[in-house]
Design an enzyme around this catalytic site. Structure first.
Site, short mmCIF file in Angstrom:
data_model
loop_
_atom_site.label_atom_id
_atom_site.label_comp_id
_atom_site.label_asym_id
_atom_site.label_seq_id
_atom_site.Cartn_x
_atom_site.Cartn_y
_atom_site.Cartn_z
N GLY A 14 1.13 -1.56 0.30
CA GLY A 14 -0.32 0.02 0.00
C GLY A 14 0.69 1.62 -0.09
O GLY A 14 1.63 1.29 0.72
N ARG A 24 14.16 9.69 -1.02
CA ARG A 24 14.83 10.61 -1.53
C ARG A 24 16.27 10.53 -0.76
O ARG A 24 17.94 10.84 -0.51
CB ARG A 24 14.16 12.24 -1.19
CG ARG A 24 15.29 13.19 -1.06
CD ARG A 24 14.28 14.05 -1.12
NE ARG A 24 15.81 15.62 -0.71
CZ ARG A 24 15.94 16.20 0.38
NH1 ARG A 24 15.21 15.22 1.48
NH2 ARG A 24 16.17 17.41 0.65
N CYS A 76 2.92 -8.57 -5.65
CA CYS A 76 2.89 -9.22 -6.88
C CYS A 76 2.74 -10.53 -5.93
O CYS A 76 3.95 -10.81 -5.67
CB CYS A 76 4.38 -9.08 -7.52
SG CYS A 76 5.83 -10.14 -8.06
N GLY A 105 4.87 -2.28 3.65
CA GLY A 105 4.45 -2.88 5.99
C GLY A 105 4.59 -4.12 5.95
O GLY A 105 5.74 -4.64 5.16
N ASP A 106 3.64 -5.12 6.54
CA ASP A 106 3.82 -5.85 6.81
C ASP A 106 4.06 -7.54 6.13
O ASP A 106 5.25 -8.13 6.08
CB ASP A 106 2.59 -6.98 8.07
CG ASP A 106 1.76 -6.30 7.63
OD1 ASP A 106 1.53 -5.85 6.34
OD2 ASP A 106 0.88 -6.82 8.13
N SER A 108 4.51 -6.11 2.84
CA SER A 108 6.37 -6.78 1.91
C SER A 108 7.60 -7.20 2.86
O SER A 108 8.68 -7.39 2.32
CB SER A 108 6.78 -4.97 1.60
OG SER A 108 5.67 -4.70 0.72
N ASP A 131 -1.70 3.23 8.31
CA ASP A 131 -1.99 2.47 8.92
C ASP A 131 -1.60 2.65 10.74
O ASP A 131 -2.16 2.21 11.67
CB ASP A 131 -2.36 0.70 8.94
CG ASP A 131 -3.49 1.25 7.91
OD1 ASP A 131 -4.19 1.53 7.59
OD2 ASP A 131 -2.76 0.16 7.66
N ASP A 133 -0.23 0.97 12.13
CA ASP A 133 0.26 -0.61 12.81
C ASP A 133 1.70 -1.88 12.70
O ASP A 133 1.15 -3.25 12.36
CB ASP A 133 -1.01 -1.46 11.85
CG ASP A 133 -1.07 -1.84 10.23
OD1 ASP A 133 0.61 -1.15 10.05
OD2 ASP A 133 -0.91 -2.48 9.76
N ARG A 166 -27.07 17.35 12.63
CA ARG A 166 -27.19 15.88 11.83
C ARG A 166 -25.97 15.12 12.93
O ARG A 166 -24.84 15.15 13.25
CB ARG A 166 -26.85 15.92 10.52
CG ARG A 166 -27.65 16.83 9.23
CD ARG A 166 -26.80 16.97 7.93
NE ARG A 166 -28.52 16.00 7.09
CZ ARG A 166 -28.59 17.11 6.26
NH1 ARG A 166 -27.43 17.76 5.61
NH2 ARG A 166 -29.81 17.94 5.78
N ALA A 190 -14.76 13.95 17.67
CA ALA A 190 -15.34 13.68 17.99
C ALA A 190 -16.08 12.47 19.02
O ALA A 190 -15.31 12.90 19.67
CB ALA A 190 -15.26 12.20 16.84
P1 ADP Z 1 2.28 -4.07 2.84
O1 ADP Z 1 3.13 -4.46 2.61
O2 ADP Z 1 1.85 -2.76 2.40
O3 ADP Z 1 0.69 -4.87 3.71
P2 ADP Z 1 0.92 -6.62 0.74
O4 ADP Z 1 0.46 -7.09 2.17
O5 ADP Z 1 0.49 -5.92 -0.27
O6 ADP Z 1 1.54 -4.98 1.26
O7 ADP Z 1 2.65 -7.00 0.60
C1 ADP Z 1 3.40 -6.23 -0.59
C2 ADP Z 1 4.06 -7.72 -1.74
O8 ADP Z 1 5.22 -8.50 -0.62
C3 ADP Z 1 3.17 -8.40 -2.21
O9 ADP Z 1 2.36 -8.13 -3.08
C4 ADP Z 1 4.27 -9.67 -1.73
O10 ADP Z 1 4.87 -9.37 -3.19
C5 ADP Z 1 5.10 -9.58 -1.26
N1 ADP Z 1 4.59 -10.28 0.01
C6 ADP Z 1 3.68 -10.33 1.17
N2 ADP Z 1 3.46 -11.52 2.08
C7 ADP Z 1 4.30 -12.53 1.09
C8 ADP Z 1 4.75 -13.60 2.21
N3 ADP Z 1 3.74 -14.35 3.22
N4 ADP Z 1 5.68 -14.23 0.38
C9 ADP Z 1 6.95 -13.22 -0.03
N5 ADP Z 1 6.05 -12.45 -0.62
C10 ADP Z 1 5.45 -11.59 0.57
#
Ligand code: ADP
Length: 326
Positions: A14, A24, A76, A105-106, A108, A131, A133, A166, A190
């Site tokens: 994301g 940069r 991917c 994120g998690d 990646s 997030d 998170d 409202r 809020a």
């Molecule tokens: P984020 O990093 O924002 O949490 P995603 O969960 O979409 O995003 O993960 C980004 C990319 O990281 C995925 O499209 C995939 O290529 C790779 N990825 C995520 N989980 C795994 C996994 N368990 N094994 C290998 N590659 C992963």
């Protein structure tokens, strides 16, 4: 002395405001330490396909203030397979890349951990997600900008809500995490905040709305999109309407505006600090770690720990919403 000569940077998963400031910082720090720096387009997808190019100081000029990511991002599925990761590794060898910086994120970081275990390539991560998170950093890059976007929007909604007496149910991002909802809820005054981490008590929500009726013309409820009990803003609005048929209730789903826009100063500074630290970390021999700020101090946390975000909401902050919603 580090043996690392060529590094590559990419954004993945994301997108989040501040990713450009992070790119940069990584590129310029690499150049500062006499490394060759390459960029990989579209995350792991570009790595598998070899969409890789050399970057210089100029290629990151005039981007610190821009939202999105100049390297673009992607999801991917091929990288989730052993064969896909082998292809990615072959591409890195083709370009003589010794080490990587991943901004994401998690998901990646999970992918990065797999990649390291199979190919032993040094990777350091920067937390880039709206997030907030991830464990191992007080704030992720993009979170501050996102909550500022939310409070700007809610301030505007408040003006019209106030004019018409409202109740507005405002849905914000956060499928598994209520951190955007909670912080923006406090920041925008809020009357209630509903988060996925805590079972929503709709009766309590009704009481709160009724209680504040005497003092206010408008009331705002912030709902995280992942609130399981309530099920999102439309469902909450329906339940409130059942109980109070005379209330004028409207729903606003803020959606993707929360991902865009110029990063806040806080996100730019965070991205800059972490980008410098990531490259320095690689040169010190770090791998498989995310760099974050904990109590203002640069801290490295193994990917496997960073992705286990605590899933907890500070109850004191929820109490603040309650106290201040009178
Ligand atoms: P984020 O990093 O924002 O949490 P995603 O969960 O979409 O995003 O993960 C980004 C990319 O990281 C995925 O499209 C995939 O290529 C790779 N990825 C995520 N989980 C795994 C996994 N368990 N094994 C290998 N590659 C992963």
């Amino acid at each position: 002395m580090s043996t690392i000569k060529n590094i590559a940077v990419f954004t993945s998963g994301g997108d989040a405001p501040g990713m450009n400031a992070a790119i940069r910082a990584v590129v310029r720090t690499g150049l500062y330490y006499d490394l060759k720096v390459l960029g990989i387009n579209r995350g792991y997808d570009g790595m598998v396909k070899g969409d890789i190019f050399e970057m210089d100081a100029k290629s990151v000029a005039n981007i610190i203030q821009r939202g999105g990511t100049i390297l673009r991002t992607a999801r991917c599925d091929e990288f989730r397979t052993v064969e896909g990761r082998q292809k990615a590794y072959d591409q890195l060898k083709r370009f003589n890349i010794d080490a990587l910086v991943v901004i994401g994120g998690d998901g990646s970081f999970t992918g990065a951990d797999r990649f390291i275990s199979e190919h032993n390539i040094p990777i350091v991560g920067l937390p880039g997600t709206i997030d907030n998170d991830l464990a191992g950093t007080d704030f992720t890059i993009g979170y501050d900008t996102a909550i500022n976007t939310v409070i700007d929007a809610v301030d505007k909604i408040r003006d019209t809500a106030e004019s018409h007496n409202r109740i507005f149910i405002v849905e914000v991002m956060g499928r598994d995490s209520g951190l955007i909802a909670l912080r923006s809820g406090i920041g925008s005054g809020a009357e209630a905040v509903l988060v996925p981490e805590i079972k929503t008590d709709l009766n309590m929500l009704m009481e709160r709305l009724d209680r504040s009726r005497k003092n206010k013309a408008s009331r705002i409820v912030i709902v995280a999109e992942g609130d399981e009990e309530a099920g999102g803003a439309l469902e909450v609005a329906e339940r409130v309407k059942e109980k109070f048929p005379n209330y004028d209730i409207r729903v606003s789903v803020l959606g993707h505006i929360q991902r865009g826009g110029s990063p806040s100063c806080m996100d730019r500074v965070l991205a800059s600090r972490l980008g410098v630290a990531a490259v320095e970390g690689l040169l010190e021999g770090r791998m498989g770690e995310m760099v974050g700020l904990v109590n203002g101090i640069v801290t490295f946390t193994p990917f496997y720990k960073a992705i286990k975000h605590l899933g907890t909401i500070n109850p004191n902050l929820l109490k603040i919403v309650d106290i201040l919603s009178l």
